[in-house]
Design a protein around this motif. Structure first.
Motif, PDB file in Angstrom:
ATOM      1  N   ALA A   2       0.839  -1.192   0.000  1.00  0.00           N
ATOM      2  CA  ALA A   2       0.000   0.000   0.000  1.00  0.00           C
ATOM      3  C   ALA A   2       0.878   1.247   0.000  1.00  0.00           C
ATOM      4  O   ALA A   2       1.887   1.314   0.699  1.00  0.00           O
ATOM      5  CB  ALA A   2      -0.900   0.007   1.223  1.00  0.00           C
ATOM      6  N   ILE A   3       0.487   2.227  -0.807  1.00  0.00           N
ATOM      7  CA  ILE A   3       1.283   3.450  -0.895  1.00  0.00           C
ATOM      8  C   ILE A   3       0.606   4.618  -0.193  1.00  0.00           C
ATOM      9  O   ILE A   3       1.104   5.728  -0.232  1.00  0.00           O
ATOM     10  CB  ILE A   3       1.590   3.806  -2.362  1.00  0.00           C
ATOM     11  CG1 ILE A   3       0.313   4.075  -3.152  1.00  0.00           C
ATOM     12  CG2 ILE A   3       2.418   2.737  -3.009  1.00  0.00           C
ATOM     13  CD1 ILE A   3       0.567   4.644  -4.527  1.00  0.00           C
ATOM     14  N   GLY A   4      -0.547   4.384   0.430  1.00  0.00           N
ATOM     15  CA  GLY A   4      -1.230   5.436   1.161  1.00  0.00           C
ATOM     16  C   GLY A   4      -2.229   6.209   0.339  1.00  0.00           C
ATOM     17  O   GLY A   4      -2.794   7.183   0.816  1.00  0.00           O
ATOM     18  N   LEU A   5      -2.456   5.798  -0.906  1.00  0.00           N
ATOM     19  CA  LEU A   5      -3.435   6.446  -1.768  1.00  0.00           C
ATOM     20  C   LEU A   5      -4.492   5.432  -2.161  1.00  0.00           C
ATOM     21  O   LEU A   5      -4.246   4.230  -2.175  1.00  0.00           O
ATOM     22  CB  LEU A   5      -2.766   6.993  -3.036  1.00  0.00           C
ATOM     23  CG  LEU A   5      -1.693   8.055  -2.846  1.00  0.00           C
ATOM     24  CD1 LEU A   5      -1.040   8.365  -4.175  1.00  0.00           C
ATOM     25  CD2 LEU A   5      -2.286   9.309  -2.251  1.00  0.00           C
ATOM     26  N   ASN A   6      -5.650   5.919  -2.503  1.00  0.00           N
ATOM     27  CA  ASN A   6      -6.740   5.045  -2.921  1.00  0.00           C
ATOM     28  C   ASN A   6      -6.642   4.807  -4.433  1.00  0.00           C
ATOM     29  O   ASN A   6      -7.435   5.331  -5.205  1.00  0.00           O
ATOM     30  CB  ASN A   6      -8.084   5.677  -2.554  1.00  0.00           C
ATOM     31  CG  ASN A   6      -9.228   4.716  -2.741  1.00  0.00           C
ATOM     32  OD1 ASN A   6      -9.023   3.513  -2.883  1.00  0.00           O
ATOM     33  ND2 ASN A   6     -10.435   5.240  -2.754  1.00  0.00           N
ATOM     34  N   VAL A   7      -5.640   4.030  -4.843  1.00  0.00           N
ATOM     35  CA  VAL A   7      -5.423   3.717  -6.253  1.00  0.00           C
ATOM     36  C   VAL A   7      -5.301   2.207  -6.401  1.00  0.00           C
ATOM     37  O   VAL A   7      -4.972   1.495  -5.451  1.00  0.00           O
ATOM     38  CB  VAL A   7      -4.155   4.403  -6.815  1.00  0.00           C
ATOM     39  CG1 VAL A   7      -4.303   5.903  -6.802  1.00  0.00           C
ATOM     40  CG2 VAL A   7      -2.924   3.995  -6.058  1.00  0.00           C
ATOM     41  N   THR A   8      -5.566   1.727  -7.606  1.00  0.00           N
ATOM     42  CA  THR A   8      -5.445   0.297  -7.862  1.00  0.00           C
ATOM     43  C   THR A   8      -4.005  -0.036  -8.216  1.00  0.00           C
ATOM     44  O   THR A   8      -3.362   0.664  -9.000  1.00  0.00           O
ATOM     45  CB  THR A   8      -6.364  -0.126  -9.023  1.00  0.00           C
ATOM     46  OG1 THR A   8      -6.032   0.648 -10.176  1.00  0.00           O
ATOM     47  CG2 THR A   8      -7.813   0.098  -8.665  1.00  0.00           C
ATOM     48  N   GLU A   9      -3.505  -1.112  -7.643  1.00  0.00           N
ATOM     49  CA  GLU A   9      -2.131  -1.540  -7.902  1.00  0.00           C
ATOM     50  C   GLU A   9      -2.071  -2.264  -9.243  1.00  0.00           C
ATOM     51  O   GLU A   9      -2.953  -3.049  -9.568  1.00  0.00           O
ATOM     52  CB  GLU A   9      -1.665  -2.470  -6.784  1.00  0.00           C
ATOM     53  CG  GLU A   9      -0.206  -2.817  -6.859  1.00  0.00           C
ATOM     54  CD  GLU A   9       0.282  -3.548  -5.624  1.00  0.00           C
ATOM     55  OE1 GLU A   9       1.270  -4.288  -5.747  1.00  0.00           O
ATOM     56  OE2 GLU A   9      -0.326  -3.377  -4.560  1.00  0.00           O
ATOM     57  N   PRO A  10      -1.047  -2.010 -10.068  1.00  0.00           N
ATOM     58  CA  PRO A  10      -0.953  -2.693 -11.362  1.00  0.00           C
ATOM     59  C   PRO A  10      -0.730  -4.194 -11.193  1.00  0.00           C
ATOM     60  O   PRO A  10      -0.101  -4.637 -10.230  1.00  0.00           O
ATOM     61  CB  PRO A  10       0.239  -2.027 -12.049  1.00  0.00           C
ATOM     62  CG  PRO A  10       0.928  -1.231 -11.021  1.00  0.00           C
ATOM     63  CD  PRO A  10       0.016  -1.042  -9.867  1.00  0.00           C
ATOM     64  N   GLU A  11      -1.274  -4.973 -12.153  1.00  0.00           N
ATOM     65  CA  GLU A  11      -1.141  -6.429 -12.083  1.00  0.00           C
ATOM     66  C   GLU A  11       0.281  -6.875 -12.398  1.00  0.00           C
ATOM     67  O   GLU A  11       0.771  -7.858 -11.863  1.00  0.00           O
ATOM     68  CB  GLU A  11      -2.103  -7.114 -13.066  1.00  0.00           C
ATOM     69  CG  GLU A  11      -3.567  -6.896 -12.775  1.00  0.00           C
ATOM     70  CD  GLU A  11      -4.132  -5.691 -13.496  1.00  0.00           C
ATOM     71  OE1 GLU A  11      -3.541  -5.263 -14.512  1.00  0.00           O
ATOM     72  OE2 GLU A  11      -5.155  -5.173 -13.034  1.00  0.00           O
ATOM     73  N   VAL A  12       0.958  -6.155 -13.297  1.00  0.00           N
ATOM     74  CA  VAL A  12       2.307  -6.514 -13.728  1.00  0.00           C
ATOM     75  C   VAL A  12       3.310  -6.041 -12.684  1.00  0.00           C
ATOM     76  O   VAL A  12       3.193  -4.949 -12.141  1.00  0.00           O
ATOM     77  CB  VAL A  12       2.615  -5.864 -15.097  1.00  0.00           C
ATOM     78  CG1 VAL A  12       3.989  -6.272 -15.587  1.00  0.00           C
ATOM     79  CG2 VAL A  12       1.552  -6.227 -16.109  1.00  0.00           C
ATOM     80  N   SER A  13       4.291  -6.873 -12.401  1.00  0.00           N
ATOM     81  CA  SER A  13       5.332  -6.512 -11.451  1.00  0.00           C
ATOM     82  C   SER A  13       6.532  -5.932 -12.197  1.00  0.00           C
ATOM     83  O   SER A  13       6.733  -6.197 -13.377  1.00  0.00           O
ATOM     84  CB  SER A  13       5.762  -7.745 -10.657  1.00  0.00           C
ATOM     85  OG  SER A  13       6.746  -7.398  -9.725  1.00  0.00           O
ATOM     86  N   CYS A  14       7.335  -5.135 -11.498  1.00  0.00           N
ATOM     87  CA  CYS A  14       8.531  -4.568 -12.114  1.00  0.00           C
ATOM     88  C   CYS A  14       9.669  -4.560 -11.092  1.00  0.00           C
ATOM     89  O   CYS A  14       9.448  -4.731  -9.901  1.00  0.00           O
ATOM     90  CB  CYS A  14       8.272  -3.160 -12.646  1.00  0.00           C
ATOM     91  SG  CYS A  14       7.983  -1.921 -11.385  1.00  0.00           S
ATOM     92  N   ALA A  15      10.874  -4.341 -11.580  1.00  0.00           N
ATOM     93  CA  ALA A  15      12.054  -4.326 -10.715  1.00  0.00           C
ATOM     94  C   ALA A  15      12.621  -2.921 -10.572  1.00  0.00           C
ATOM     95  O   ALA A  15      13.789  -2.752 -10.224  1.00  0.00           O
ATOM     96  CB  ALA A  15      13.115  -5.262 -11.278  1.00  0.00           C
ATOM     97  N   ASP A  16      11.805  -1.906 -10.823  1.00  0.00           N
ATOM     98  CA  ASP A  16      12.251  -0.520 -10.752  1.00  0.00           C
ATOM     99  C   ASP A  16      12.310  -0.073  -9.289  1.00  0.00           C
ATOM    100  O   ASP A  16      11.336  -0.220  -8.547  1.00  0.00           O
ATOM    101  CB  ASP A  16      11.284   0.365 -11.544  1.00  0.00           C
ATOM    102  CG  ASP A  16      11.776   1.787 -11.708  1.00  0.00           C
ATOM    103  OD1 ASP A  16      12.949   2.051 -11.361  1.00  0.00           O
ATOM    104  OD2 ASP A  16      10.998   2.625 -12.189  1.00  0.00           O
ATOM    105  N   THR A  17      13.443   0.485  -8.873  1.00  0.00           N
ATOM    106  CA  THR A  17      13.560   0.958  -7.490  1.00  0.00           C
ATOM    107  C   THR A  17      12.759   2.230  -7.261  1.00  0.00           C
ATOM    108  O   THR A  17      12.415   2.543  -6.122  1.00  0.00           O
ATOM    109  CB  THR A  17      15.035   1.221  -7.125  1.00  0.00           C
ATOM    110  OG1 THR A  17      15.574   2.174  -8.036  1.00  0.00           O
ATOM    111  CG2 THR A  17      15.834  -0.058  -7.186  1.00  0.00           C
TER     112      THR A  17
END
Length: 110
Positions: A2-17
């Motif tokens: 959770a990032i503290g916002l009411n947004v949907t998390e993307p289904e695809v994962s990434c390795a971006d820092t």
């Protein structure tokens, strides 16, 4: 995560820092909505926002626009014309201080 916002998390994962969902980038401050104007740079998009400014002399409204560079994580697939939500974060470069957190609507180019 959770990032503290009411947004949907993307289904695809990434390795971006610098991804607020899969990396260690924290978001803070304002959240803005706008349209993607340019995707020419690597991992960066230009988000354009239009707003009205009142001109007292003529008692009219004048359209203005602001162009905000924002980090686009690889897990969020963006194209020009998409409506996105961006959030303020720490400075990522000389001009980038926002990150794309949600794709609200596609531009209809499909």
């Amino acid at each position: 995560m959770a990032i503290g916002l009411n947004v949907t998390e993307p289904e695809v994962s990434c390795a971006d820092t610098n991804c607020p969902f899969h990396g260690s980038l924290s978001v803070r401050g304002q959240t803005l909505e706008g349209t993607v104007a340019s995707t020419d740079m690597d991992k960066t998009v230009i988000v354009e926002r239009e707003y009205d400014v009142r001109v007292p002399k003529y008692d009219r409204l004048m359209k203005r626009r602001s162009r905000i560079p924002a980090h686009a994580p690889p897990c969020v697939d963006l194209a020009e014309g998409d409506t996105v939500r961006i959030a303020e974060t720490r400075p990522l470069s000389k001009t980038k201080s926002h990150v794309v957190v949600e794709q609200i609507d596609t531009g209809g180019a499909e």
